[in-house]
Design a protein around this motif. Sequence first.
Motif, PDB file in Angstrom:
ATOM      1  N   GLY A 126       0.817  -1.216   0.000  1.00 56.53           N
ATOM      2  CA  GLY A 126       0.000   0.000   0.000  1.00 56.53           C
ATOM      3  C   GLY A 126       0.844   1.257   0.000  1.00 56.53           C
ATOM      4  N   PHE A 127       1.930   1.240   0.759  1.00 53.07           N
ATOM      5  CA  PHE A 127       2.805   2.421   0.772  1.00 53.07           C
ATOM      6  C   PHE A 127       3.443   2.627  -0.598  1.00 53.07           C
ATOM      7  N   ALA A 128       3.898   1.532  -1.224  1.00 54.56           N
ATOM      8  CA  ALA A 128       4.523   1.656  -2.535  1.00 54.56           C
ATOM      9  C   ALA A 128       3.521   2.175  -3.571  1.00 54.56           C
ATOM     10  N   TRP A 129       2.277   1.718  -3.487  1.00 52.94           N
ATOM     11  CA  TRP A 129       1.248   2.216  -4.411  1.00 52.94           C
ATOM     12  C   TRP A 129       1.098   3.729  -4.277  1.00 52.94           C
ATOM     13  N   TRP A 130       1.056   4.224  -3.048  1.00 54.67           N
ATOM     14  CA  TRP A 130       0.953   5.670  -2.845  1.00 54.67           C
ATOM     15  C   TRP A 130       2.165   6.396  -3.411  1.00 54.67           C
ATOM     16  N   ALA A 131       3.357   5.890  -3.112  1.00 54.06           N
ATOM     17  CA  ALA A 131       4.582   6.594  -3.527  1.00 54.06           C
ATOM     18  C   ALA A 131       4.726   6.618  -5.034  1.00 54.06           C
ATOM     19  N   ILE A 132       4.442   5.484  -5.687  1.00 52.14           N
ATOM     20  CA  ILE A 132       4.650   5.405  -7.134  1.00 52.14           C
ATOM     21  C   ILE A 132       3.538   6.117  -7.883  1.00 52.14           C
ATOM     22  N   ALA A 133       2.295   5.920  -7.448  1.00 55.00           N
ATOM     23  CA  ALA A 133       1.169   6.518  -8.164  1.00 55.00           C
ATOM     24  C   ALA A 133       1.153   8.034  -8.059  1.00 55.00           C
ATOM     25  N   SER A 134       1.663   8.570  -6.950  1.00 52.01           N
ATOM     26  CA  SER A 134       1.623  10.022  -6.755  1.00 52.01           C
ATOM     27  C   SER A 134       2.872  10.724  -7.242  1.00 52.01           C
ATOM     28  N   LEU A 218      18.799  -0.548   2.211  1.00 53.71           N
ATOM     29  CA  LEU A 218      19.468   0.297   1.218  1.00 53.71           C
ATOM     30  C   LEU A 218      19.002  -0.050  -0.186  1.00 53.71           C
ATOM     31  N   ALA A 219      18.945  -1.341  -0.508  1.00 54.56           N
ATOM     32  CA  ALA A 219      18.499  -1.747  -1.839  1.00 54.56           C
ATOM     33  C   ALA A 219      17.051  -1.321  -2.081  1.00 54.56           C
ATOM     34  N   GLY A 220      16.208  -1.441  -1.052  1.00 55.11           N
ATOM     35  CA  GLY A 220      14.813  -1.028  -1.202  1.00 55.11           C
ATOM     36  C   GLY A 220      14.661   0.463  -1.408  1.00 55.11           C
ATOM     37  N   VAL A 221      15.457   1.265  -0.711  1.00 55.97           N
ATOM     38  CA  VAL A 221      15.389   2.717  -0.866  1.00 55.97           C
ATOM     39  C   VAL A 221      15.842   3.129  -2.259  1.00 55.97           C
ATOM     40  N   VAL A 222      16.938   2.543  -2.732  1.00 60.94           N
ATOM     41  CA  VAL A 222      17.428   2.886  -4.067  1.00 60.94           C
ATOM     42  C   VAL A 222      16.410   2.487  -5.133  1.00 60.94           C
ATOM     43  N   LEU A 223      15.770   1.315  -4.968  1.00 62.83           N
ATOM     44  CA  LEU A 223      14.754   0.903  -5.932  1.00 62.83           C
ATOM     45  C   LEU A 223      13.574   1.876  -5.921  1.00 62.83           C
ATOM     46  N   MET A 224      13.138   2.280  -4.761  1.00 62.41           N
ATOM     47  CA  MET A 224      12.030   3.225  -4.689  1.00 62.41           C
ATOM     48  C   MET A 224      12.398   4.544  -5.373  1.00 62.41           C
ATOM     49  N   PHE A 225      13.641   4.972  -5.223  1.00 63.03           N
ATOM     50  CA  PHE A 225      14.076   6.200  -5.891  1.00 63.03           C
ATOM     51  C   PHE A 225      14.031   6.050  -7.408  1.00 63.03           C
ATOM     52  N   ARG A 226      14.367   4.874  -7.915  1.00 62.72           N
ATOM     53  CA  ARG A 226      14.352   4.665  -9.355  1.00 62.72           C
ATOM     54  C   ARG A 226      12.932   4.783  -9.917  1.00 62.72           C
ATOM     55  N   PHE A 227      11.938   4.438  -9.112  1.00 64.62           N
ATOM     56  CA  PHE A 227      10.553   4.553  -9.559  1.00 64.62           C
ATOM     57  C   PHE A 227      10.002   5.969  -9.381  1.00 64.62           C
ATOM     58  N   THR A 228      10.340   6.622  -8.278  1.00 65.39           N
ATOM     59  CA  THR A 228       9.695   7.896  -7.939  1.00 65.39           C
ATOM     60  C   THR A 228      10.535   9.122  -8.257  1.00 65.39           C
ATOM     61  N   ARG A 229      11.855   8.955  -8.394  1.00 64.80           N
ATOM     62  CA  ARG A 229      12.770  10.083  -8.548  1.00 64.80           C
ATOM     63  C   ARG A 229      12.564  11.103  -7.429  1.00 64.80           C
ATOM     64  N   SER A 230      12.264  10.589  -6.216  1.00 64.71           N
ATOM     65  CA  SER A 230      12.038  11.459  -5.056  1.00 64.71           C
ATOM     66  C   SER A 230      12.732  10.850  -3.853  1.00 64.71           C
ATOM     67  N   LEU A 232      12.532  12.088  -0.935  1.00 63.13           N
ATOM     68  CA  LEU A 232      11.590  12.167   0.177  1.00 63.13           C
ATOM     69  C   LEU A 232      10.756  10.898   0.258  1.00 63.13           C
ATOM     70  N   ARG A 233      10.174  10.492  -0.879  1.00 62.55           N
ATOM     71  CA  ARG A 233       9.380   9.261  -0.867  1.00 62.55           C
ATOM     72  C   ARG A 233      10.251   8.044  -0.555  1.00 62.55           C
ATOM     73  N   SER A 234      11.467   8.070  -1.008  1.00 62.28           N
ATOM     74  CA  SER A 234      12.367   6.952  -0.734  1.00 62.28           C
ATOM     75  C   SER A 234      12.693   6.854   0.751  1.00 62.28           C
ATOM     76  N   LEU A 235      12.912   7.999   1.393  1.00 59.73           N
ATOM     77  CA  LEU A 235      13.187   7.983   2.827  1.00 59.73           C
ATOM     78  C   LEU A 235      11.937   7.599   3.623  1.00 59.73           C
ATOM     79  N   LEU A 236      10.775   8.017   3.134  1.00 62.19           N
ATOM     80  CA  LEU A 236       9.538   7.580   3.784  1.00 62.19           C
ATOM     81  C   LEU A 236       9.375   6.069   3.662  1.00 62.19           C
ATOM     82  N   TYR A 237       9.800   5.516   2.547  1.00 58.38           N
ATOM     83  CA  TYR A 237       9.783   4.058   2.407  1.00 58.38           C
ATOM     84  C   TYR A 237      10.715   3.416   3.434  1.00 58.38           C
TER      85      TYR A 237
END
Length: 541
Positions: A126-134, A218-230, A232-237
């Motif tokens: 659910g968190f990833a859906w919010w971060a990526i969709a927004s 660390l790997a999860g944060v970097v992956l989230m950044f690749r999707f969101t380019r943010s 902030l969202r990566s640190l929230l993840y």
Amino acid sequence: MPDSRIPKAWADTLPGQFDPYAPEEVLETHNLPVDDALQIRRGDFAVDGAQERPSLARWMLEGLRVAFLQSPRTGSVAPTPLQAVAIVLLVNLLFLGLERLTVPGPAVFTLRNWLISWWQTPFLLGFAWWAIASAPARRTTRREKQADTLANGPHLPAPLSGGLAAWLVLSTVLVVPAGLVSLALMGVVAQQPERWSGGVWFWAFWAIYGLMLLWELLAGVVLMFRFTRSWLRSLLYAAAFGAVVAGIMWYVPDRPWTPDYSQAEADTPAPARLRLSQPVFEAQQALFQQQTDALLPERAGVADVYALVFAPYAAENVFRNESAMVREVLEQRFDAKGRLLQLLNHPETADTHLWATPGNLQRAVSALAQRMDKESDLLVVYMTSHGAQDHALAAANWPLEVASVTPEMLRAALNASGIRHRVITISACFSGGWIDTLESPSTLIMTAADATHTSYGCGLRSELTFFGRALFNEELRKTYSFTEAFQKAVPLIAQREIDAGKSDGFSNPQISEGVDITPVLQALQKRLETPGTAANPAAAD
């Protein structure tokens, strides 16, 4: 599939010279055809201007690249629903199989426990859906380009846009390397607990385990950044991931693999069932009167030892064995024969032993007090059972209902009796919690554990608890000093707990000796060490 990688001759200069959203800059810089530029923009899976859907194996490979902080070459491709489900199941089944190694010996699998262990998946999904969709679709700034270079290295791809399904697949696979190391380590600890139970190995385990968690984070944060380019969202993840880890540490659900005790139970005969009847109740009343009438009176000029042995838990033979052993030691070594009451809950002893109930405890202390010289004689109390964190002793004699025994109950009975000199031993988990309630200047208290730790040796196959075995069955057969026996028993208990793989910390037995009880115990020791006297028939052997 054609190789569409960026030519090595100019790849290192690429991030600083073009925006991955603007392939026309590639044309201007390197005079490439439009199709080549678009192929670079879309990623490695481009074929004839369109993206080819990766195979299941290729998704797994790209997920492993993510684990090692490399950029996945998936671009805007999303996995099929079947691919996503298959990868999630494959990874979880892999971990389930490896987790079996963390339970030595026979084990039982519980599907319900395995499914409950997935509770964190909907939270992170659910968190990833919010971060990526927004995440807004926009051109990257030069500062973001620099951040991309740090995150992705010199070969900067376009932001991933495969949606939640792509994130789910990649994030599922990225935990595999660190997860394999963690589960392998836990398996080694389970198979060789004595090696990892203390010292440098103990800290090595937690250091490696902590590094694996940081790797996954660390790997999860970097992956989230690749999707969101943010960032902030990566640190929230990262915060969400930390909340999941904290939740697992705070509340650990039942594991899918648990030890199979059925074989042990099959090899251990079940105790006979207590059958309540009027003759049984009447026999108990008569038994109390018979045993209290048979108590020997105190002897003038002799500090006699009177004793009460109390074992209220009928479901396991270890407490019956231990109470019998303690009775033997007190009668043979401490001249307590004829001055001891043994209260025991067990289906096979209803016609020979008084039931160990709170009411009988109070009555027994009162009966002993009536025979003793309450100012000069010594009362030894030994209680053995399971203990709880609220410091109550477990009591069971089904179908007879028996209330638990608390430190306050024993203190009230002793204070009402007027008996001054007391040696109290509590063999139970968390038994250190009895000390504050029972301590006094004329009391010696010994407990099998401190107030926050369990003790060991009360299982189905145990003959004696670790504490009772070391203190009474071994050391008090060599000395008449309770304090000396306790000091020598503690290291024996510690080593046996290490050998047995006790994983929740040393039981840490406790002792509290009042200033007024010391000379009484020293006088008793001196008397018992003098052989052949009329007052000490036990020392003659």
